[in-house]
Enzyme design. Structure first.
Site, PDB file in Angstrom:
ATOM      1  N   CYS A  37       0.828  -1.210   0.000  1.00  0.00           N
ATOM      2  CA  CYS A  37       0.000   0.000   0.000  1.00  0.00           C
ATOM      3  C   CYS A  37       0.863   1.261   0.000  1.00  0.00           C
ATOM      4  O   CYS A  37       0.351   2.374  -0.044  1.00  0.00           O
ATOM      5  CB  CYS A  37      -0.914   0.026   1.209  1.00  0.00           C
ATOM      6  SG  CYS A  37      -1.985  -1.403   1.294  1.00  0.00           S
ATOM      7  N   ASP A  39       2.840   2.312   2.514  1.00  0.00           N
ATOM      8  CA  ASP A  39       3.307   2.824   3.803  1.00  0.00           C
ATOM      9  C   ASP A  39       3.282   1.811   4.935  1.00  0.00           C
ATOM     10  O   ASP A  39       2.334   1.046   5.076  1.00  0.00           O
ATOM     11  CB  ASP A  39       2.623   4.128   4.242  1.00  0.00           C
ATOM     12  CG  ASP A  39       1.189   4.246   3.796  1.00  0.00           C
ATOM     13  OD1 ASP A  39       0.703   5.363   3.601  1.00  0.00           O
ATOM     14  OD2 ASP A  39       0.536   3.183   3.651  1.00  0.00           O
ATOM     15  N   CYS A  63       5.168   7.984   2.258  1.00  0.00           N
ATOM     16  CA  CYS A  63       5.294   9.309   1.671  1.00  0.00           C
ATOM     17  C   CYS A  63       5.668  10.330   2.753  1.00  0.00           C
ATOM     18  O   CYS A  63       5.701  10.012   3.940  1.00  0.00           O
ATOM     19  CB  CYS A  63       4.003   9.706   0.984  1.00  0.00           C
ATOM     20  SG  CYS A  63       2.624   9.895   2.110  1.00  0.00           S
ATOM     21  N   CYS A 106      -2.665   8.812   6.219  1.00  0.00           N
ATOM     22  CA  CYS A 106      -1.378   8.796   6.931  1.00  0.00           C
ATOM     23  C   CYS A 106      -1.586   9.046   8.421  1.00  0.00           C
ATOM     24  O   CYS A 106      -0.942   8.421   9.262  1.00  0.00           O
ATOM     25  CB  CYS A 106      -0.440   9.866   6.371  1.00  0.00           C
ATOM     26  SG  CYS A 106       0.000   9.616   4.647  1.00  0.00           S
TER      27      CYS A 106
END
Ligand SMILES: Cc1ncc(COP(=O)(O)O)c(C=O)c1O
Lengths: 127, 404
Positions: A37, A39, A63, A106
């Site tokens: 995915c 992360d 990211c 995130c």
């Protein structure tokens, strides 16, 4: 995409990068996300006898927003009780870092990482 | 040296100053601004002369007859016109079309539309090096196949399709052959007197011409017919109506003229720079080159840096304008479908960078980029829990990840 100044700051100077001894009974380790995915976050906390988080370390594959979210989190959890730390909401992280909608995941991941680290620590205490 | 450095020549190129100069002659009251379709006065004749000159220059680069060039707004339109044009004109002959999974969206999405109209499309899966297996292609051709559409050079990995051989195959099976040459014109020799290609798409902005102009080559001998998509004044022998954009076309013609003149020298220069960049990165641990390295254009380098996430790497490399196969950098949530199609897993697709070099790339720029890339990969790997696990010998595939 433009990044907020806070994201850039954490990305360029990430706080508390590294490892704590995962076999230490006072250390809780949480790892969330998946490489496929894009992360993976690993968050570790070290809890003192008084039940207060005295140290936190992270490593993140992901990211810039993912790196910033986990870096920020290590700053926030230090000095907090487990209860206070587990009350941290992804929305607070997203707000602090001014994450755009596509990057909210995130902050969700970061929240999950703290919960997972606390869970790991609590399990060790019971064992 | 100016920052950021442009390493994205496959996305688009700057207009060559010589091209811009040429374009400026066809706009203002002092210039040749006339409508090339005006037959009754000098304004029109002058503009028509510019169109003829450009048509000759485009045809010359690919060794075609100028009458075989149809102006369009770009390669997207050319792909649409070629594929829908053949499909609609020859649908009584058959409704089967062959293309590949690594084509540009302009081809893939056009094929999807034809599927909705009742056509059947076969999508060839390229080999791990990005190239089409010619035997598989031949085995896929059926009695009702009317068209094979394949790109000459892939925009992401730069690999070159053997269109000369495929042309022989399609011709012997009496199937039309369309080639998207947006990424190859001016980079790879094209000889349409020799190659049995029936239709070929071009774009000006990939070879130092302006955006918004392109062409479709439509073979005359043996004759290829297409149903037009744009109806109107009957321009371009009825295949594409609309007043010709004189300045754009003049620019495209000039770009193709320069390409013909300078291509062989330019390719050598760019290949040297590309190899210099590769040499500077080659010994980085866990780096994988995507796409065949021999059958490849000079200016493309597509590399996956395993266990480094692509977007964070791009962020670190903000002084370099590159593109990435990472999902985060595109509108979709999928990592590059091209890299997935050649068998790269999601992780490697996420961690890929495409460097494309061109006419204005310098050695100084390459030498600036190499240490910047190296140090940032190292920095991000130091930050990566996956890298740490990899170094400890943990098999990342053995772990149960919680996908979200
Ligand atoms: C292979 C290929 N086909 C088609 C296109 C679309 O070209 P244009 O921008 O001229 O429509 C591009 C450029 O993005 C391309 O690389």
């Amino acid at each position: 995409m433009a990044y907020s100044e806070k994201v850039l700051d954490h990305y360029e100077k990430p706080r508390n990068v590294g490892n704590l001894d995962k076999n230490d009974s006072s250390v809780g380790t949480g790892m969330v996300g998946a490489p496929a995915c894009g992360d993976v976050m690993r968050l570790q906390i070290k809890v003192g006898d008084d039940g207060i988080i005295e140290d936190a370390k992270f490593k993140t594959y992901g990211c810039g927003s993912a790196i910033a979210s986990s870096s920020l989190l290590t700053e926030w959890v230090k000095g907090k009780t487990l209860e206070e730390a587990s009350a941290i909401k992804n929305t607070e992280i997203a707000e602090e870092l001014a994450l755009p909608p596509v990057k909210i995941h995130c902050s969700v991941l970061a929240e999950a990482a703290v919960k997972s680290a606390i869970e790991d620590y609590s399990k060790k205490q019971k064992a | 040296m100016n920052l950021p450095i442009y390493f994205d020549y496959s996305a688009t190129t700057p207009v060559d100053p010589r091209v811009a100069e040429k374009m400026m002659q066809y706009l203002t009251p002092q210039g040749h601004f006339g409508n090339p379709a005006s037959r009754s006065h000098k304004f029109g004749w002058d503009a028509e002369k510019a169109i003829d000159e450009a048509r000759n220059n485009v045809a010359a680069l690919i060794n075609a007859d100028p009458k075989e060039i149809v102006w369009t707004s770009g390669a997207t339109e050319s792909d649409n016109l070629a594929i829908k044009g053949i499909a609609h004109f020859y649908q009584k002959k058959g409704k089967h079309i062959i293309t590949s999974m690594t084509e540009h969206k302009a081809v893939l999405d056009t094929c999807r539309q034809l599927e909705r109209e009742g056509f059947e499309i076969s999508y060839l899966n390229p080999q791990a090096n990005g190239l089409i297996d010619l035997k598989e292609l031949e085995a896929t051709i059926r009695d009702d196949t009317i068209l094979v559409s394949l790109m000459h050079v892939n925009n992401e990995i730069g690999v070159i399709t053997d269109i000369a051989t495929i042309g022989e195959m399609t011709r012997s099976h009496k199937v039309f052959f369309h080639v998207d040459a947006a990424q190859s014109a001016g980079k790879v020799p094209i000889d349409l007197a020799m190659m049995k290609v029936d239709l070929m798409s071009f774009s000006a902005h990939k070879i130092y011409g302006p955006k918004g102009i392109g062409a479709l080559y439509v073979r005359r001998k043996p004759r290829v017919r297409i149903e037009s998509q744009m109806h109107g004044g009957g321009h371009e022998r009825g295949m594409r109506s609309g007043t010709l954009a004189t300045h754009q076309i003049a620019g495209m013609g000039e770009a193709f003229r320069i390409a013909k003149e300078e291509m062989s020298i330019e390719n050598k220069r760019i290949e040297k720079l590309r190899n210099r960049m590769l040499a500077g990165l080659q010994d980085i641990e866990e780096m994988y080159i995507n796409g065949d390295m021999k059958q490849r254009i000079a200016g493309n380098l597509n590399i996956s840096f395993n266990l480094v996430e692509g977007e964070s790497l791009m962020m670190a490399l903000k002084d370099l304008a590159v593109s990435s196969g990472s999902a985060c950098t595109s509108a979709s949530l999928e990592p590059s479908y091209v890299l997935r199609a050649i068998g790269r897993n999601d992780e490697l697709a996420h961690s890929s960078l495409r460097f494309t070099l061109g006419r204005f790339t310098t050695e100084e720029e390459i030498d600036y980029a190499i240490p910047l890339i190296r140090s940032n990969i190292e920095r991000l790997r130091d930050l990566s829990p996956l890298w740490e696990m990899y170094k400890e010998g943990v098999d990342l595939n053995s772990i149960q990840w919680d996908s979200h």
